[in-house]
Scaffold this active site. Structure first.
Site, PDB file in Angstrom:
ATOM      1  CD  GLU A   1      -3.029  -0.801   0.008  1.00 58.14           C
ATOM      2  OE1 GLU A   1      -3.058   0.315  -0.564  1.00 58.14           O
ATOM      3  OE2 GLU A   1      -3.781  -1.733  -0.328  1.00 58.14           O
TER       4      GLU A   1
ATOM      5  CE1 TYR B   1      -7.061   2.792  -0.439  1.00 59.00           C
ATOM      6  CE2 TYR B   1      -4.680   3.098  -0.241  1.00 59.00           C
ATOM      7  CZ  TYR B   1      -5.767   2.362  -0.705  1.00 59.00           C
ATOM      8  OH  TYR B   1      -5.563   1.211  -1.408  1.00 59.00           O
TER       9      TYR B   1
ATOM     10  CG  ASP C   1      -8.284   3.632  -4.626  1.00 53.47           C
ATOM     11  OD1 ASP C   1      -9.503   3.558  -4.930  1.00 53.47           O
ATOM     12  OD2 ASP C   1      -7.412   2.985  -5.238  1.00 53.47           O
TER      13      ASP C   1
ATOM     14  CB  CYS D   1     -14.386   2.581 -14.185  1.00 57.67           C
ATOM     15  SG  CYS D   1     -15.426   4.055 -14.160  1.00 57.67           S
TER      16      CYS D   1
ATOM     17  CB  CYS E   1     -18.166   2.096 -21.339  1.00 56.21           C
ATOM     18  SG  CYS E   1     -17.633   3.617 -20.510  1.00 56.21           S
TER      19      CYS E   1
ATOM     20  CB  CYS F   1     -18.302  -1.517 -17.514  1.00 56.03           C
ATOM     21  SG  CYS F   1     -18.749  -1.098 -15.809  1.00 56.03           S
TER      22      CYS F   1
ATOM     23  CB  CYS G   1     -23.026   3.179 -15.714  1.00 56.01           C
ATOM     24  SG  CYS G   1     -21.873   4.556 -15.527  1.00 56.01           S
TER      25      CYS G   1
END
Length: 315
Positions: free
Chosen positions: A44, A127, A145, A200, A207, A210, A216
């Site tokens: 991270e 985060y 995030d 995304c 798209c 997706c 959406c």
């Protein structure tokens, strides 16, 4: 806050669809699955502002060399900065070093398992604390995030991009969207983050691939343009570029590098690793005030030490 999503698309539908997609399409990354909390914390920190493709080989070397916080806390700072290589923003490495020392001193060498204790570690923000609590320990925490914010903005709000800076409304929305069941909440955090990273995306969203295309809000609104144009961080000619070039010289050197060499292009005629990095620094044609500023900044940030012998990594 009430969810702005259409009542025809309950969050449970989004949870099931995106989580199913993640199970099938998620990348096989070494810090997923069977990985220590220390390994997840390291990932991270490294992944902050640095892409996976650059992080992965360094992370693997790091965990082989320093498999526990105690191993890492005992390492000299110079070794830490050399191992960090060119991941960028090397202060992250020093903060992680300080975090490891605190983990050893205050938590018996084990990465804390709750948000508040994680947040107290050097270099760990909201985060990172939430992500480690969720992904290392299976806690129900709201992980937000850049990728998650973008998915929420498009899927639920109908905007091309989230606000330039994280807002309270976004955090509230993320909390409202988080599944109640703990195990599902951890999966959801990872799933939405992966959807933002792979599908995304900010500039060229896929798209057609997706899993929630039909749900959406951004698609339903006709894919409106963003209300602002994101500004990328410049690199060429900046102080950051010069600092990076100087750090490369210091990482290559096993002894102090005299200040004169930083300005002396003839030093690049030598045939060793230091000379190679000096050549790259000189090729930037940096003006003296900028180089002086870079050197002073590295010393002030604890990334370099200066003596009569020259500049070197901290011991």
């Amino acid at each position: 806050m009430p969810l702005p999503a259409s009542p025809a698309v309950p969050p449970s539908v989004l949870h099931a669809t995106i989580n199913d997609w993640f199970r099938d399409e998620a990348r096989d990354l070494p810090w997923r699955g069977e990985c220590s909390a220390w390994g997840i914390l390291v990932s991270e920190i490294m992944l902050q502002q640095t892409p996976v493709v650059r992080v992965r080989p360094i992370w693997e070397q790091w965990l082989e060399r320093w498999p526990t916080p105690a191993d890492f806390a005992a390492a000299p700072a110079a070794d830490v900065l050399r191992a960090w290589g060119k991941l960028g923003y090397p202060r992250r490495a020093l903060r992680l070093h300080a975090a490891a020392a605190q983990i050893v001193a205050e938590h018996h060498g084990a990465v804390p398992d709750n948000y508040e204790q994680l947040l107290s570690l050097p270099g760990v923000g909201s985060y990172t604390a939430a992500a480690v609590a969720a992904f290392a320990y299976g806690r129900r925490t709201t992980v937000v995030d850049t990728n998650i914010r973008r998915v929420h903005a498009r899927l639920v709000i109908g905007q091309a991009l989230p606000a330039p800076a994280l807002t309270a409304a976004e955090m509230s929305l993320a909390a409202d969207l988080l599944p109640e069941a703990t195990e599902e909440s951890v999966l959801w955090n990872a799933s939405v983050m992966e959807l933002g990273a792979l599908i995304c995306t900010a500039r060229s969203p896929k798209c057609g691939q997706c899993p929630v295309f039909e749900q959406c809000a951004w698609i339903a609104a006709g894919q409106p343009e963003p209300s602002y144009i994101p500004k990328g961080q410049p690199w060429a000619g900046t102080d950051r570029q010069v600092r990076g070039a100087v750090m490369a010289v210091l990482r290559a050197a096993g002894a102090p590098v005299h200040a004169d060499l930083m300005w002396d292009a003839e030093a690049a005629s030598r045939h060793d690793e230091v000379a190679t990095e000096l050549g790259k620094l000189h090729a930037l044609n940096t003006h003296a005030p900028q180089l002086e500023r870079a050197l002073a900044g590295l010393v002030a940030d604890g990334l370099a030490q200066v003596s009569e012998a020259g500049y070197q990594l901290p011991r």
